[in-house]
Design an enzyme around this catalytic site. Structure first.
Site, PDB file in Angstrom:
ATOM      1  CG  ASP A  43      -2.116   0.878   1.075  1.00 56.16           C
ATOM      2  OD1 ASP A  43      -2.008   1.921   0.409  1.00 56.16           O
ATOM      3  OD2 ASP A  43      -3.180   0.524   1.598  1.00 56.16           O
ATOM      4  CG  ASP A  44      -0.258   4.839   0.041  1.00 55.45           C
ATOM      5  OD1 ASP A  44      -0.919   4.685  -1.004  1.00 55.45           O
ATOM      6  OD2 ASP A  44      -0.692   5.437   1.028  1.00 55.45           O
ATOM      7  CB  CYS A  81      -6.799   2.800  -0.190  1.00 51.05           C
ATOM      8  SG  CYS A  81      -5.431   3.634   0.632  1.00 51.05           S
ATOM      9  CE  LYS A 135      -6.201   0.487   3.052  1.00 51.80           C
ATOM     10  NZ  LYS A 135      -5.255   1.612   2.830  1.00 51.80           N
ATOM     11  CG  HIS A 137     -10.019   1.422   2.526  1.00 47.26           C
ATOM     12  ND1 HIS A 137      -9.053   2.316   2.141  1.00 47.26           N
ATOM     13  CD2 HIS A 137     -11.005   2.163   3.084  1.00 47.26           C
ATOM     14  CE1 HIS A 137      -9.408   3.542   2.450  1.00 47.26           C
ATOM     15  NE2 HIS A 137     -10.597   3.474   3.024  1.00 47.26           N
ATOM     16  CG  HIS A 233      -1.564   3.597   4.165  1.00 43.77           C
ATOM     17  ND1 HIS A 233      -1.954   4.207   5.328  1.00 43.77           N
ATOM     18  CD2 HIS A 233      -2.449   3.988   3.214  1.00 43.77           C
ATOM     19  CE1 HIS A 233      -3.033   4.933   5.101  1.00 43.77           C
ATOM     20  NE2 HIS A 233      -3.355   4.815   3.819  1.00 43.77           N
TER      21      HIS A 233
END
Length: 280
Positions: A43-44, A81, A135, A137, A233
């Site tokens: 993530d990111d 996300c 995650k 989301h 993240h």
């Protein structure tokens, strides 16, 4: 095993992926004739935040997986996300799901539409055992939006967009007026709150859960495992032993971020070892 990152260039076609895997992975005696699939999402993680693009970042495991595998460098994802996850799980551009504008906030009555079919649902129909770790989301305001109602046999992780890596309290939106009431503990096993993980670092929790799933999995059944890391993240948090590898980076935030990526790399290495240990 597929590895992707949300803030970089990556895309794949599900049907093409399965054809490639079946050609590259001939069945082994005593195992499923269908390929086992482990999809890891970071993530990111930016384009220049991995070792095989930037030698200052120490990602020995991911570099080796890239060296011995296939890297796709001219593909794109959404920059945040929820839209990325919606496209990944449905194979549909977000303009068709209504999730193109941004993330799903904790208090928002929104999620991946129920009329959208996920890859987990289709693979489950084809005999796969399906698991998501990490995650989500993609909405949780009603139970039918939970991952265990969207094609996954099991879920271990959190439902919102981010959390403290040790307390597992969601603090996203703390900087926005009127959003402070969104703070709360967010860690789950299937549809029940998981309370015995406070103080344990998220990245390692997820890798350890995946190792448990792999060790218990019957190789005769095809496996689809979606490992959806939070790292790297925000918030910038990491065990001290990873920071020591980046003493030369003077900017504190950049040093923390780089250390989080190395921690992620170690976790992927643990998952890879578990797969090799089971002959998967």
């Amino acid at each position: 095993m597929m590895f992707a990152r949300t803030d970089s260039r990556f895309k794949f076609d599900i049907k093409t992926l399965l054809v490639i895997l079946m050609n590259l992975c001939p069945p082994i005696r005593g195992q499923s004739k269908k390929p086992h699939i482990v999809f890891i999402l970071a993530d990111d993680l930016g384009f220049n935040d991995i070792g095989y693009h930037n030698s200052k970042i120490k990602t020995e495991v991911l570099d080796e997986l890239a060296r011995t595998g296939v890297t796709l460098e001219n593909y794109y994802v959404q920059p945040i996300c929820t839209p990325t996850r919606a496209q990944l799980l449905t194979g549909r551009y977000d303009i068709h799901t209504g999730l193109q504008h941004g993330i799903v906030w904790p208090s928002q009555a929104n999620g991946l539409p129920r009329n959208e079919t996920t890859i987990a649902t289709k693979l489950k129909e084809s005999g796969y055992k399906t698991h998501i770790v990490g995650k989500w989301h993609l909405g949780f305001y009603r139970k039918e939006f939970l991952p265990t109602r969207r094609g996954f046999d099991s879920f271990y992780g959190f439902l919102t967009g981010g959390q403290d890596y040790y307390t597992h309290i969601n603090r996203l939106g703390f900087h926005k007026p009127g959003y402070t009431h969104l703070n709360g503990y967010d860690f789950w096993r299937d549809e029940e709150v998981e309370k015995n993980v406070i103080g344990e670092y998220t990245t390692f929790l997820f890798a350890e859960e995946v190792e448990r799933i792999i060790k218990k999995h019957d190789p005769k059944d095809p496996l689809f495992l979606f490992l959806s890391f939070q790292a790297p993240h925000m918030p910038l948090q990491v065990p001290d032993r990873f920071l020591k590898r980046y003493a030369e980076i003077k900017d504190r935030k950049r040093r923390l971020y780089a250390a989080m990526v190395s921690c992620l790399d170690e976790a992927v290495g643990n998952v890879t070892s578990a797969l090799k240990g089971r002959g998967l």
